[in-house]
Write an enzyme that holds these catalytic residues in place. Structure first.
Site, PDB file in Angstrom:
ATOM      1  N   PRO A   2     -40.193  51.523  -5.679  1.00 48.93           N
ATOM      2  CA  PRO A   2     -39.917  52.456  -4.594  1.00 48.93           C
ATOM      3  C   PRO A   2     -40.692  53.767  -4.758  1.00 48.93           C
ATOM      4  O   PRO A   2     -40.851  54.272  -5.879  1.00 48.93           O
ATOM      5  CB  PRO A   2     -38.423  52.733  -4.701  1.00 48.93           C
ATOM      6  CG  PRO A   2     -37.887  51.760  -5.676  1.00 48.93           C
ATOM      7  CD  PRO A   2     -39.023  51.274  -6.497  1.00 48.93           C
ATOM      8  N   ILE A   3     -41.161  54.280  -3.636  1.00 51.18           N
ATOM      9  CA  ILE A   3     -41.753  55.616  -3.591  1.00 51.18           C
ATOM     10  C   ILE A   3     -40.973  56.397  -2.538  1.00 51.18           C
ATOM     11  O   ILE A   3     -40.898  55.984  -1.381  1.00 51.18           O
ATOM     12  CB  ILE A   3     -43.249  55.571  -3.212  1.00 51.18           C
ATOM     13  CG1 ILE A   3     -44.025  54.755  -4.239  1.00 51.18           C
ATOM     14  CG2 ILE A   3     -43.805  56.990  -3.085  1.00 51.18           C
ATOM     15  CD1 ILE A   3     -45.479  54.498  -3.853  1.00 51.18           C
TER      16      ILE A   3
END
Length: 78
Positions: A2-3
């Site tokens: 995830p970013i």
């Protein structure tokens, strides 16, 4: 992996501070990573968090510059 991108206006929450402090940013990094762990089971080591501070004059809300919009809201609440 995830970013998460967090955009904030560049203004402080305390008198004389015109930015988000290093301590506040650290808490945001920790908190966002914890949410992704709790909700998706993503380990902290897999999570990237990026904070982007935007000058307050570059932020608009409700069709107005954010400071003008806030003034309007404050007047309406009186």
């Amino acid at each position: 992996m995830p970013i998460v991108t967090v955009q904030l206006t560049r203004e402080g929450t305390e008198p004389g501070v015109d930015h988000v402090t290093a301590e506040q940013k650290a808490a945001i990094f920790q908190g966002m990573s914890q949410v992704l762990l709790d909700v998706l089971g993503k380990p902290h080591a897999w999570t990237w968090v990026v904070i982007q501070e935007v000058d307050v004059q570059d932020w608009g809300w409700g069709g107005l510059p954010v400071l003008e919009y806030r003034k309007q809201l404050a007047q309406e609440q009186q």
